[in-house]
Design an enzyme around this catalytic site. Structure first.
Site, mmCIF file in Angstrom:
data_model
loop_
_atom_site.group_PDB
_atom_site.id
_atom_site.type_symbol
_atom_site.label_atom_id
_atom_site.label_comp_id
_atom_site.label_asym_id
_atom_site.label_seq_id
_atom_site.Cartn_x
_atom_site.Cartn_y
_atom_site.Cartn_z
ATOM 1 C CD GLU A 1 -2.862 -0.850 2.472
ATOM 2 O OE1 GLU A 1 -4.017 -0.255 2.186
ATOM 3 O OE2 GLU A 1 -2.625 -1.288 3.504
ATOM 4 C CG HIS B 1 -7.451 -8.371 4.453
ATOM 5 N ND1 HIS B 1 -8.844 -8.681 4.677
ATOM 6 C CD2 HIS B 1 -7.422 -7.081 4.907
ATOM 7 C CE1 HIS B 1 -9.263 -7.318 5.178
ATOM 8 N NE2 HIS B 1 -8.426 -6.463 5.471
ATOM 9 C CE LYS C 1 -5.275 -0.843 -2.602
ATOM 10 N NZ LYS C 1 -5.136 -1.247 -1.199
HETATM 11 C C1 BG6 Z 1 -8.161 -2.856 5.843
HETATM 12 C C2 BG6 Z 1 -6.987 -2.367 6.692
HETATM 13 O O1 BG6 Z 1 -8.670 -4.050 6.139
HETATM 14 O O2 BG6 Z 1 -7.800 -3.136 4.652
HETATM 15 C C3 BG6 Z 1 -6.543 -1.317 6.250
HETATM 16 O O3 BG6 Z 1 -7.708 -2.142 8.108
HETATM 17 C C4 BG6 Z 1 -5.913 -1.591 4.679
HETATM 18 O O4 BG6 Z 1 -5.280 -0.872 6.920
HETATM 19 C C5 BG6 Z 1 -7.325 -1.948 3.888
HETATM 20 O O5 BG6 Z 1 -5.555 -0.226 4.323
HETATM 21 C C6 BG6 Z 1 -6.655 -2.255 2.420
HETATM 22 O O6 BG6 Z 1 -8.019 -2.734 1.829
HETATM 23 P P1 BG6 Z 1 -7.822 -2.547 0.452
HETATM 24 O O7 BG6 Z 1 -9.173 -3.014 -0.080
HETATM 25 O O8 BG6 Z 1 -7.693 -0.871 -0.138
HETATM 26 O O9 BG6 Z 1 -7.072 -3.504 -0.183
#
Ligand code: BG6
Length: 487
Positions: free
Chosen positions: A223, A247, A338
């Site tokens: 990210e 995740h 990202k």
């Molecule tokens: C969230 C986390 O669950 O997922 C965040 O708490 C993170 O820290 C986010 O930035 C990332 O999600 P995505 O969908 O933007 O990849």
């Protein structure tokens, strides 16, 4: 998959409706579903939060939230009707009397017919147990006939295995597992769901999907954003609890699980549980903890905080399919960009026909890789070697690409919450994490978190903001003769 029998009314009760998640994710998703005609007729939304506000103030707050993420575009007229279904009750999350007040409001809205209710806990994780307990105390959890009651719980579910078990105990005292929807928005992502379709609707990859042909698997969630605005939560949490326990391990489970017997929620979650239970806990020497430079100067970060904002680890799965195949996982904040992807690296050919003799150098090969790009630039890239046209023996890697944008032109990828909230209403738990999956995932990371928090643990490595992460993460792979690959 199951479908909810026809109840006369459906209500989303959103605890913490004035927070960021409700405004930026939940309401846009519900509004989107309403515009698509996928919500049951006359669905209501009832917000519950501490501060005194009128219905109209809350509606305005939500309109701003939905607009800010582009959710109103082309649908302004529908909003006026949608918003009439939103009402608000102020109350204290720890006060049974306030839940009784909420229940009476819900009963008034529902009238005499059958009712379905989804209780969405969009509150600070340390309030989940209070909330669940009070729902039980107010008699709001029991189902009967067509009257369904479901609770949706955001991650993080606990901060380790023990606290997750304690939370589960509170939940299971008032809800059956079939009523519990532990949400992990990664699992709702279109491209993550497609991992299963990709694996089990095609016959060409599955025969290769094992230790005989796969050298390693990489799962990355990188990210660009830092933790500004979320320091209070993040400094207590860190990247392993925020991204790995949920995740990344869910993605790993979908990549590595055995084919389920059906797409029934339990068939699927049985296979995920089995593979997660087979993952060996990483040794600290096979993991990297790092923090971006300047993190400790952010307002709100504890002085000398050792919270990791980046981690990498090598996981091993002790089963027949994956014995000896390393799974390299990494995730971090404040990086150069990202990118979330899975890269499958295949083994080298057993004998290099073109790899000897005077042209050996030009015949140097790169391994075949299959990159499953989860976001952005969603798609899949298969990389293989090709002869460069011309008289010589020169070769180079080339790509076969499938990109969502080109193939499904004009069809945008919906936000994960759209699918997940639709599933809550339909009573489909396939994309929600079952209790045993949560505990298996904590069991993988708990020992590492403990080792990293020991008083004699080395501090996290540092990495530059905007970089690709700490050098130690590269060294970890080099020790295995590998390197991080981007698809
Ligand atoms: C969230 C986390 O669950 O997922 C965040 O708490 C993170 O820290 C986010 O930035 C990332 O999600 P995505 O969908 O933007 O990849």
């Amino acid at each position: 998959m199951s479908d909810t029998p026809g109840t006369d009314t459906t209500t989303f009760v959103i605890f913490g409706i004035t927070g960021d998640l409700a405004a930026r994710k939940l309401l846009p998703a519900l509004f989107n579903l309403a515009c698509l005609g996928r919500l049951p007729e006359d669905t209501k939304i009832v917000g519950f939060a501490r501060r005194d506000r009128t219905d109209d103030e809350v509606r305005e707050l939500l309109r701003e939230g939905v607009s800010s993420v582009g959710g109103m575009e082309g649908h302004v007229a529908e909003w006026d009707e949608f918003v009439r279904g939103i009402t608000y009750i102020s109350g204290d999350l720890t006060n049974t009397g306030d839940y009784l007040k909420l229940d009476s409001h819900l009963r008034d809205l529902e009238g005499p017919g059958s009712s379905g209710r989804a209780y969405y806990l969009s509150v600070a994780p340390n309030l989940y147990d209070d909330c669940v307990r009070e729902l039980g105390a107010a008699g709001m959890c029991a189902e009967d006939g067509d009257n369904w009651r479901r609770v949706v719980i955001e991650k993080p579910f606990g901060r380790d295995g023990a606290s997750a078990a304690a939370l589960d105990q509170e939940i299971q005292a008032v809800f059956a597992e079939s009523q519990v929807y532990r949400i992990d928005h990664y699992v709702g992502k279109e491209t993550v769901q497609n991992l299963m379709y990709f694996r089990f609707l095609n016959s060409i990859f599955e025969p290769l999907w094992n230790r005989n042909y796969i050298e390693s698997v990489q799962i990355s969630a990188l990210e660009e954003v830092g933790v500004e605005g979320r320091v209070d939560f993040y400094d207590q949490t860190g990247v392993v609890r925020d991204m790995f326990q949920n995740h990344l391990l869910q993605v790993l489970a979908m990549v590595a699980m055995e084919p389920p017997n059906s797409v029934d929620a339990d068939a699927l979650r049985n296979e995920k549980a089995k593979v997660l239970q087979a993952v060996r806990c990483p040794e600290p020497e096979h993991a990297v903890s790092a923090q971006y430079e300047g993190y400790t100067s952010l307002p709100g970060v504890a002085p000398g905080s050792t919270t990791p904002t980046y981690a990498a680890m090598t996981l091993r799965i002790d089963n027949w399919r994956w014995q000896g195949v390393p799974f390299f996982l990494r995730s971090g904040k404040a990086l150069s960009g990202k990118s979330t992807e899975v890269v499958i690296q295949f083994r080298e050919p057993p004998h290099l026909l073109m790899g000897s003799g005077p042209n050996a150098e030009s015949a140097k090969i790169e391994p075949n890789t299959l990159a499953l790009r989860l976001q952005p630039n969603e798609g899949m890239h298969l990389r293989f070697m090709s002869k460069v046209p011309g008289g010589g023996t020169a070769t180079r890697p080339v790509d076969m690409r499938f990109n969502y944008d080109d193939t499904f032109e004009g069809q945008s990828i919906p936000d994960a919450y759209v699918q997940l909230l639709d599933d809550v209403v339909r009573g489909d738990q396939s994309l929600f994490t079952r209790s045993d999956n949560i505990h298996a995932a904590w069991a993988i990371v708990d020992p590492l978190l403990e080792a990293w928090s020991a008083s004699d643990a080395p501090p996290p490595a540092l990495y530059r903001v905007g970089s690709d992460g700490p050098a130690q993460a590269d060294t970890m792979l080099e020790a295995e003769g590998q390197m991080w690959r981007a698809g």
